[in-house]
Design a protein around this motif. Sequence first.
Motif, mmCIF file in Angstrom:
data_model
loop_
_atom_site.group_PDB
_atom_site.id
_atom_site.type_symbol
_atom_site.label_atom_id
_atom_site.label_comp_id
_atom_site.label_asym_id
_atom_site.label_seq_id
_atom_site.Cartn_x
_atom_site.Cartn_y
_atom_site.Cartn_z
ATOM 1 N N UNK A 169 0.812 -1.216 0.000
ATOM 2 C CA UNK A 169 0.000 0.000 0.000
ATOM 3 C C UNK A 169 0.844 1.264 0.000
ATOM 4 N N UNK A 170 2.109 1.158 0.404
ATOM 5 C CA UNK A 170 2.979 2.324 0.457
ATOM 6 C C UNK A 170 3.588 2.679 -0.892
ATOM 7 N N UNK A 171 3.403 1.831 -1.899
ATOM 8 C CA UNK A 171 3.981 2.076 -3.222
ATOM 9 C C UNK A 171 3.013 2.850 -4.112
ATOM 10 N N UNK A 172 3.554 3.548 -5.133
ATOM 11 C CA UNK A 172 2.705 4.383 -5.999
ATOM 12 C C UNK A 172 2.044 3.562 -7.116
ATOM 13 N N UNK A 173 0.873 3.053 -6.903
ATOM 14 C CA UNK A 173 0.149 2.292 -7.923
ATOM 15 C C UNK A 173 -1.326 2.628 -7.909
ATOM 16 N N UNK A 174 -1.950 2.407 -9.046
ATOM 17 C CA UNK A 174 -3.401 2.435 -9.169
ATOM 18 C C UNK A 174 -3.814 1.189 -9.947
ATOM 19 N N UNK A 175 -4.979 0.650 -9.634
ATOM 20 C CA UNK A 175 -5.445 -0.584 -10.247
ATOM 21 C C UNK A 175 -6.723 -0.354 -11.038
ATOM 22 N N UNK A 176 -6.763 -0.915 -12.242
ATOM 23 C CA UNK A 176 -7.981 -0.955 -13.048
ATOM 24 C C UNK A 176 -8.445 -2.405 -13.117
#
Length: 376
Positions: free
Chosen positions: A217-224
């Motif tokens: 959760x601390x990493x820069x990601x977004x999920x589709x």
Amino acid sequence: MKVAFTAPMKPLDHPVPSGDRTMGRLIVRALELAGHKVEVASTFRSWRAEGGEDVTREVKKLALTHAQEISEQWIERGDVPDVFLTYHLYHKAPDWIGPYLCAKFNIPYVVVEASRAPKRQSGNWALGFNAADAALAQADQVVALTNSDAQCLSQVLSKDVLTVLPPFLEEARFEISQSVTKGSADGTIRLLCAGMMRAGDKQFSYMVLAAALKQIADLPWRLTIAGDGPARAEIEPLFDRKRTEFIGLIPWQEMPRLYRSHEIFVWPAIREAFGFVFLEAQSCGLPVVGGRVFGVPDIVEEGTSGLLSDEGDASALAQNLMSLIKNPHKRENMAAAAVENIRKNHSLEAGARGLDKVLHAALERHQFKRKAHGGR
């Protein structure tokens, strides 16, 4: 050759999209590309969710009635196919139609994608298992799409009958005319997953994915997430809605652009035969993070075009995602390797060549059997 085709697991015109339906359609395309004429002889679906002697006997009765109708049609028109090909055969989806017609008209019988689970020899699926085994015994050629299936089938099939043909796709359908911007301006890595939302293995895959994402959760990601189904209400709350976009079912024409606008494809692949989405994602230049299960290692070059972890291991899945999110150079290399993997090993042309060899081998073996039995 003129090829009669059926798909007892899921007919080509089934309204619900799936990798199984897609693979069936691709087999037809590959056969046509190889110069063969394909006729869908039957859209009868023998698959049933629940087994049992009464259920299976009723399905068999319906199948044989339909086979007799097809037989009458062939006789009336005076045109019998050169070979009968059945796609996806196993205990839940036995084939009685192909074996009946092949025996009646003395033509070769081919099965593409067969799986065999000996534990189903008894219990509710016993009759379906025996019917599938009888079809395999009659087949002149059997094609396994994964090495794991081939290993099980080798217990009952000889080497001259069994062939492994890796799954393939039509690369041209995943090309787009305009470039697409990957990622986000703020450096956030865009992850994509695609899967039907139904109870069972698919829902479990989403549960594993959600658990893995919580660990990074601390990493820069977004999920589709592309997909829909009856379990959507249970699946959506598993994910951080501030970082997850649910876009529902997407028409196949829009999938290439969707793939190409993301940087990593992720899917835990619980109990997946091989996961057709992994082929599509790699074709569009996405490195894969997935589960090491059944045929997935056959289509994802581990360490080269993707990273795989043991089935259901959320922590290992999280570690693989972290590895790619933190390393842009590694992502770029794997993206290029993914495209090359599809081009070299899983193209429609490769499928056409493989299926053409299978048909000729089936014809040759069938002719040999006829001679051995005095031409009958």
